[in-house]
Design a protein around this motif. Sequence first.
Motif, PDB file in Angstrom:
ATOM      1  N   PHE A  86      43.691  35.815  47.298  1.00  0.00           N
ATOM      2  CA  PHE A  86      44.778  36.132  46.369  1.00  0.00           C
ATOM      3  C   PHE A  86      45.026  35.042  45.326  1.00  0.00           C
ATOM      4  O   PHE A  86      45.664  35.307  44.310  1.00  0.00           O
ATOM      5  CB  PHE A  86      46.069  36.406  47.148  1.00  0.00           C
ATOM      6  CG  PHE A  86      46.065  37.737  47.843  1.00  0.00           C
ATOM      7  CD1 PHE A  86      46.352  38.898  47.148  1.00  0.00           C
ATOM      8  CD2 PHE A  86      45.744  37.831  49.187  1.00  0.00           C
ATOM      9  CE1 PHE A  86      46.331  40.131  47.781  1.00  0.00           C
ATOM     10  CE2 PHE A  86      45.719  39.062  49.829  1.00  0.00           C
ATOM     11  CZ  PHE A  86      46.010  40.218  49.126  1.00  0.00           C
ATOM     12  N   VAL A  87      44.523  33.843  45.555  1.00  0.00           N
ATOM     13  CA  VAL A  87      44.729  32.768  44.585  1.00  0.00           C
ATOM     14  C   VAL A  87      43.712  32.840  43.456  1.00  0.00           C
ATOM     15  O   VAL A  87      44.059  32.671  42.284  1.00  0.00           O
ATOM     16  CB  VAL A  87      44.666  31.393  45.285  1.00  0.00           C
ATOM     17  CG1 VAL A  87      44.516  30.277  44.265  1.00  0.00           C
ATOM     18  CG2 VAL A  87      45.929  31.162  46.097  1.00  0.00           C
ATOM     19  N   HIS A  88      42.459  33.102  43.796  1.00  0.00           N
ATOM     20  CA  HIS A  88      41.414  33.155  42.774  1.00  0.00           C
ATOM     21  C   HIS A  88      41.428  34.518  42.085  1.00  0.00           C
ATOM     22  O   HIS A  88      41.363  35.563  42.745  1.00  0.00           O
ATOM     23  CB  HIS A  88      40.043  32.888  43.395  1.00  0.00           C
ATOM     24  CG  HIS A  88      39.908  31.494  43.932  1.00  0.00           C
ATOM     25  ND1 HIS A  88      39.691  30.404  43.123  1.00  0.00           N
ATOM     26  CD2 HIS A  88      39.986  31.014  45.200  1.00  0.00           C
ATOM     27  CE1 HIS A  88      39.620  29.309  43.864  1.00  0.00           C
ATOM     28  NE2 HIS A  88      39.801  29.653  45.123  1.00  0.00           N
ATOM     29  N   HIS A  89      41.493  34.485  40.766  1.00  0.00           N
ATOM     30  CA  HIS A  89      41.689  35.712  39.982  1.00  0.00           C
ATOM     31  C   HIS A  89      40.609  36.775  40.217  1.00  0.00           C
ATOM     32  O   HIS A  89      40.949  37.959  40.377  1.00  0.00           O
ATOM     33  CB  HIS A  89      41.764  35.363  38.489  1.00  0.00           C
ATOM     34  CG  HIS A  89      41.931  36.556  37.605  1.00  0.00           C
ATOM     35  ND1 HIS A  89      43.101  37.297  37.556  1.00  0.00           N
ATOM     36  CD2 HIS A  89      41.066  37.165  36.745  1.00  0.00           C
ATOM     37  CE1 HIS A  89      42.954  38.292  36.706  1.00  0.00           C
ATOM     38  NE2 HIS A  89      41.734  38.239  36.198  1.00  0.00           N
ATOM     39  N   PRO A  90      39.313  36.436  40.236  1.00  0.00           N
ATOM     40  CA  PRO A  90      38.301  37.496  40.441  1.00  0.00           C
ATOM     41  C   PRO A  90      38.469  38.223  41.773  1.00  0.00           C
ATOM     42  O   PRO A  90      38.350  39.452  41.832  1.00  0.00           O
ATOM     43  CB  PRO A  90      36.975  36.725  40.387  1.00  0.00           C
ATOM     44  CG  PRO A  90      37.279  35.500  39.605  1.00  0.00           C
ATOM     45  CD  PRO A  90      38.686  35.140  39.961  1.00  0.00           C
ATOM     46  N   TYR A  91      38.752  37.457  42.845  1.00  0.00           N
ATOM     47  CA  TYR A  91      38.961  38.091  44.148  1.00  0.00           C
ATOM     48  C   TYR A  91      40.203  38.975  44.130  1.00  0.00           C
ATOM     49  O   TYR A  91      40.199  40.105  44.629  1.00  0.00           O
ATOM     50  CB  TYR A  91      39.100  37.031  45.244  1.00  0.00           C
ATOM     51  CG  TYR A  91      37.861  36.203  45.475  1.00  0.00           C
ATOM     52  CD1 TYR A  91      36.593  36.755  45.355  1.00  0.00           C
ATOM     53  CD2 TYR A  91      37.952  34.860  45.826  1.00  0.00           C
ATOM     54  CE1 TYR A  91      35.459  36.003  45.570  1.00  0.00           C
ATOM     55  CE2 TYR A  91      36.818  34.093  46.042  1.00  0.00           C
ATOM     56  CZ  TYR A  91      35.571  34.672  45.913  1.00  0.00           C
ATOM     57  OH  TYR A  91      34.450  33.922  46.128  1.00  0.00           O
ATOM     58  N   ARG A  92      41.280  38.425  43.574  1.00  0.00           N
ATOM     59  CA  ARG A  92      42.541  39.172  43.530  1.00  0.00           C
ATOM     60  C   ARG A  92      42.389  40.449  42.714  1.00  0.00           C
ATOM     61  O   ARG A  92      42.874  41.516  43.112  1.00  0.00           O
ATOM     62  CB  ARG A  92      43.640  38.289  42.939  1.00  0.00           C
ATOM     63  CG  ARG A  92      45.005  38.963  42.887  1.00  0.00           C
ATOM     64  CD  ARG A  92      46.089  38.003  42.451  1.00  0.00           C
ATOM     65  NE  ARG A  92      45.936  37.578  41.069  1.00  0.00           N
ATOM     66  CZ  ARG A  92      45.581  36.360  40.691  1.00  0.00           C
ATOM     67  NH1 ARG A  92      45.327  35.438  41.597  1.00  0.00           N
ATOM     68  NH2 ARG A  92      45.474  36.045  39.412  1.00  0.00           N
ATOM     69  N   LYS A  93      41.700  40.346  41.593  1.00  0.00           N
ATOM     70  CA  LYS A  93      41.503  41.509  40.731  1.00  0.00           C
ATOM     71  C   LYS A  93      40.709  42.596  41.448  1.00  0.00           C
ATOM     72  O   LYS A  93      41.045  43.788  41.367  1.00  0.00           O
ATOM     73  CB  LYS A  93      40.783  41.077  39.452  1.00  0.00           C
ATOM     74  CG  LYS A  93      40.573  42.197  38.448  1.00  0.00           C
ATOM     75  CD  LYS A  93      39.876  41.669  37.197  1.00  0.00           C
ATOM     76  CE  LYS A  93      39.630  42.795  36.199  1.00  0.00           C
ATOM     77  NZ  LYS A  93      38.933  42.282  34.977  1.00  0.00           N
ATOM     78  N   GLU A  94      39.659  42.187  42.160  1.00  0.00           N
ATOM     79  CA  GLU A  94      38.824  43.159  42.862  1.00  0.00           C
ATOM     80  C   GLU A  94      39.589  43.832  44.003  1.00  0.00           C
ATOM     81  O   GLU A  94      39.479  45.049  44.202  1.00  0.00           O
ATOM     82  CB  GLU A  94      37.577  42.460  43.410  1.00  0.00           C
ATOM     83  CG  GLU A  94      36.527  43.402  43.981  1.00  0.00           C
ATOM     84  CD  GLU A  94      35.874  44.272  42.925  1.00  0.00           C
ATOM     85  OE1 GLU A  94      35.268  45.299  43.298  1.00  0.00           O
ATOM     86  OE2 GLU A  94      35.972  43.931  41.731  1.00  0.00           O
ATOM     87  N   ILE A  95      40.369  43.052  44.734  1.00  0.00           N
ATOM     88  CA  ILE A  95      41.146  43.626  45.841  1.00  0.00           C
ATOM     89  C   ILE A  95      42.174  44.620  45.321  1.00  0.00           C
ATOM     90  O   ILE A  95      42.319  45.731  45.860  1.00  0.00           O
ATOM     91  CB  ILE A  95      41.834  42.501  46.638  1.00  0.00           C
ATOM     92  CG1 ILE A  95      40.793  41.703  47.425  1.00  0.00           C
ATOM     93  CG2 ILE A  95      42.872  43.081  47.603  1.00  0.00           C
ATOM     94  CD1 ILE A  95      41.367  40.512  48.140  1.00  0.00           C
ATOM     95  N   LEU A  96      42.897  44.230  44.273  1.00  0.00           N
ATOM     96  CA  LEU A  96      43.896  45.138  43.703  1.00  0.00           C
ATOM     97  C   LEU A  96      43.239  46.397  43.149  1.00  0.00           C
ATOM     98  O   LEU A  96      43.806  47.494  43.234  1.00  0.00           O
ATOM     99  CB  LEU A  96      44.682  44.417  42.604  1.00  0.00           C
ATOM    100  CG  LEU A  96      45.565  43.255  43.069  1.00  0.00           C
ATOM    101  CD1 LEU A  96      46.231  42.574  41.880  1.00  0.00           C
ATOM    102  CD2 LEU A  96      46.611  43.742  44.064  1.00  0.00           C
ATOM    103  N   PHE A  97      42.040  46.240  42.603  1.00  0.00           N
ATOM    104  CA  PHE A  97      41.321  47.404  42.083  1.00  0.00           C
ATOM    105  C   PHE A  97      40.993  48.385  43.202  1.00  0.00           C
ATOM    106  O   PHE A  97      41.202  49.597  43.067  1.00  0.00           O
ATOM    107  CB  PHE A  97      40.039  46.953  41.379  1.00  0.00           C
ATOM    108  CG  PHE A  97      39.092  48.086  41.068  1.00  0.00           C
ATOM    109  CD1 PHE A  97      39.342  48.950  40.016  1.00  0.00           C
ATOM    110  CD2 PHE A  97      37.951  48.285  41.846  1.00  0.00           C
ATOM    111  CE1 PHE A  97      38.467  49.995  39.737  1.00  0.00           C
ATOM    112  CE2 PHE A  97      37.082  49.319  41.570  1.00  0.00           C
ATOM    113  CZ  PHE A  97      37.336  50.178  40.516  1.00  0.00           C
ATOM    114  N   TRP A  98      40.488  47.853  44.320  1.00  0.00           N
ATOM    115  CA  TRP A  98      40.117  48.741  45.422  1.00  0.00           C
ATOM    116  C   TRP A  98      41.340  49.380  46.063  1.00  0.00           C
ATOM    117  O   TRP A  98      41.301  50.540  46.472  1.00  0.00           O
ATOM    118  CB  TRP A  98      39.307  47.964  46.462  1.00  0.00           C
ATOM    119  CG  TRP A  98      37.878  47.793  46.058  1.00  0.00           C
ATOM    120  CD1 TRP A  98      37.278  46.671  45.571  1.00  0.00           C
ATOM    121  CD2 TRP A  98      36.870  48.809  46.068  1.00  0.00           C
ATOM    122  NE1 TRP A  98      35.961  46.904  45.279  1.00  0.00           N
ATOM    123  CE2 TRP A  98      35.673  48.209  45.584  1.00  0.00           C
ATOM    124  CE3 TRP A  98      36.846  50.149  46.438  1.00  0.00           C
ATOM    125  CZ2 TRP A  98      34.480  48.918  45.463  1.00  0.00           C
ATOM    126  CZ3 TRP A  98      35.652  50.850  46.321  1.00  0.00           C
ATOM    127  CH2 TRP A  98      34.495  50.241  45.839  1.00  0.00           C
TER     128      TRP A  98
END
Length: 269
Positions: free
Chosen positions: A237-249
Motif C-alpha cells: 500500500f505504500v508503493h504506488h505501483p503496487y497500490r494502484k494494481e491492488i485497487l484496480f483488481w
Amino acid sequence: MLFDYSVGLLTVPIILLPTFSGVSNGVLSKFGVPNVYQAILVLTFLAYVQNSILAIFENRFHTLCTYFGKKLWVYLRIPWLLSHYFVIVFFLCLFGYIAPEQSSAVSKVLEILPCIGSTLQSNLIYVMAQDHTYHLILIVVFIAGSGFESLFFVGAIVFSTIKQLKRQKVSKKTFEMQRTFFIAIVIQIMVPLIMLIIPFIYAWIAVAFEYHNQSFTNFAVIIASMHGFVSTLVMLFVHHPYRKEILFWFSRSSRDFENNQWQSIRRVS
C-alpha cells in the motif's frame, strides 16, 4: 518472513520472562531438535531482520550517493555485509555454548516463577542464561552499532540528494521521485519495525524490573511474529505501483460482481 516462520511455525515459543528461558511447542520440537538450536535459530533470524534493513539503506546509499572511495567500496561492500551475518552466528553460537547446566538452571527458574510449575513440564524448559549481563551487553552493542550504521546511510543519502539538487546535477522531478521512493522505503521499514520494537521494550522492562506476566509476554510474541505480515501489507500500500494494481483488481472484481448480478436479474425478469 524467516523470523515469522521460525516463531509462528518452527518453534512457537512460550517465553518465560524475566528469565532467559522458555518452552518450544513448534514443528522442530516434534522432530526432536534440541532447544538450544531452536533458540539460536530464532535469535539469528531476528538479528537478520536488522541486517536486512541495514542492507537496504546501504544499497540506496551506494546507488544514489557520490563519495570518496566508491570504487573501493564496490569490492568491500559484500564482505562488509557478510561479516555482519557471520558475527551474529558466531556470538549466538557462543550463547548456546555458555548456556548453564539445565537441571539446576530450570530449578532456579521454578523458584523465580513458581506459578509455571503446575502448567509446564520442567523437562521441556530451556534456560539460555542465568546471569544475562553478557547477553544484554551484546544485544545493546548490536542494536546500537547497526542503528548507527543505518542512520549514517540515511543521513548520507539525504545530504547527497540535497547537494546534487543544489548543484543542479538532478532535476526537480528526479529529486521528487527519489524523495517519494525513499520516504516509501522508510515507511515500509519503520512501520513493521514497530512490531518488533514494542515487544523488545516490554521484554527489556520485564527483565530490568523482574516483572512476570505470561499473558503480556505471549501477546508480545504474537505481535513480533506478525512483523512479516505487516511488512508485506505496508509494502503493497505504500508503493504506488503496487497500490494502484491492488485497487484496480478490487475495483474490477466489484464491477464484475455488479455486472453478474445485473445480468442474473435481467435473466430472471
